[in-house]
Design an enzyme around this catalytic site. Structure first.
Site, short mmCIF file in Angstrom:
data_model
loop_
_atom_site.label_atom_id
_atom_site.label_comp_id
_atom_site.label_asym_id
_atom_site.label_seq_id
_atom_site.Cartn_x
_atom_site.Cartn_y
_atom_site.Cartn_z
N SER A 215 -5.78 4.85 -0.92
CA SER A 215 -4.51 4.19 -1.17
C SER A 215 -3.38 4.97 -0.48
CB SER A 215 -4.29 4.04 -2.67
OG SER A 215 -3.30 3.09 -2.95
N ASP B 299 -9.92 -6.23 -3.26
CA ASP B 299 -8.78 -5.36 -3.53
C ASP B 299 -7.53 -6.19 -3.83
OD1 ASP B 299 -6.62 -3.52 -3.39
OD2 ASP B 299 -7.76 -2.22 -2.06
N HIS C 273 -9.58 -2.15 -6.18
CA HIS C 273 -8.73 -1.02 -5.79
C HIS C 273 -8.99 0.18 -6.69
CE1 HIS C 273 -5.37 0.42 -3.36
NE2 HIS C 273 -4.85 0.97 -4.45
#
Length: 315
Positions: free
Chosen positions: A114, A261, A289
């Site tokens: 991320s 995601d 995610h």
């Protein structure tokens, strides 16, 4: 059952604090010092221990020295008065270099999740001599203006032409109530956080609530100040680099991303891979995610295969 627990148990680690000019960063490293180093960089508002112990063990068993650490404003690392001393993602990238310096590592395989993927990309652009390989996991291209895209989505406006898709509406709605008040106890904290993890996890793979509960409880118990991690959102709002900068990346690059995601839909991974010369894109079917332990083997295998491309790399 005992075999599975052993497989997911963390190998013995070495904890130490790395000191910079104005903050201290909690670090933990595993494996033999002479093995190639893998620096694991977590995302916004996340602690280093959110890199699963199972992933760490598999990388160590694969002959890697593994380093994970807490960003500033998370876990056991220093908190920062953001009003008095605002910082950016570039400063967080400097923290990653400080971790390597503090542990005596000249070059490392950088694996970022991320926001950690953005930090890894920035390091590959600005400090190519420190990055052996880059793995950008569940991330997006450097220079993407996520804050503006989210604001347009909240206002009900369509994405601009050529703009990458914003987070899913369900995620944006859940985020609004995912940060409990500072005085909230553990149970109130978990009640606010678990719905967020459920949405981030995605709807395809089975959701292991007890796994996420245990992880979030560990986060709660380690944090100096849970609310301080929200400063990462402020840091991320300041522009740092551009997607065009990725054309200069020379480190072999792997882009790993989940097909489900909800934060950064797969188009973000495709754009990252297209921007980095020679990058390889691998989509993980069903992954959202998050990093569920059910995917430890798959993720570690991909990282080991990728980092193994650089022969005779040393720490």
């Amino acid at each position: 059952m005992q075999e599975n627990e052993s497989k997911n148990a963390c190998p013995p680690g070495r904890e130490r604090m790395v000191h910079t000019a104005d903050i201290e960063l909690w670090t933990e490293d595993f494996g033999e010092a002479e093995h190639p180093a893998v620096l694991l960089v977590m995302g916004a508002q996340a602690q280093g221990i959110q890199w699963n112990d199972g992933i760490v063990r598999r990388l160590v068993d694969g002959g890697r020295r593994v380093i994970r650490y807490d960003h500033r404003d998370t876990g056991r690392s220093s908190g920062v008065d953001f009003t008095a001393r605002p910082y950016t993602v570039a400063d967080m990238a400097s923290d990653a270099l400080a971790v390597l310096d503090g542990l005596g590592v000249e070059r490392a395989h950088v694996v970022g999740a991320s926001l950690g993927g953005i930090i890894g990309q920035l390091l590959a652009v600005t400090h190519p001599h420190r990055v052996l390989t880059l793995t950008s996991l569940s991330s997006q291209p450097l220079g993407t203006d996520t804050a503006a895209a989210v604001l347009r989505a909240l206002e009900g406006a369509a994405p601009l032409p050529g703009e990458l898709p914003p987070p899913e509406p369900e995620l944006l709605a859940t985020l609004a109530s995912a940060f409990p008040e500072p005085q909230a106890g553990l149970e109130a904290h978990l009640a606010a956080r678990l719905p967020l993890w459920r949405v981030l996890h995605g709807a395809v793979l089975p959701f292991g609530e007890e796994e996420y509960r245990a992880m979030e409880q560990r986060v709660y118990e380690r944090a100096r100040d849970l609310r301080a991690a929200l400063n990462h959102t402020l840091a991320g709002a300041a522009p740092v680099g551009s997607t065009a900068d990725l054309a200069s990346v020379t480190a072999p690059t792997l882009v790993l991303h989940g097909t489900e995601d909800p934060m950064f839909p797969p188009a973000h991974a495709e754009a990252t891979a297209a921007a980095v010369p020679g990058a390889r894109l691998v989509l993980i079917e069903g992954m959202g995610h998050t990093l569920p332990s059910a995917l430890d083997d798959r993720l570690a295998d991909e990282i080991l295969r990728h980092t193994g491309r650089v022969a005779h790399a040393t720490a």
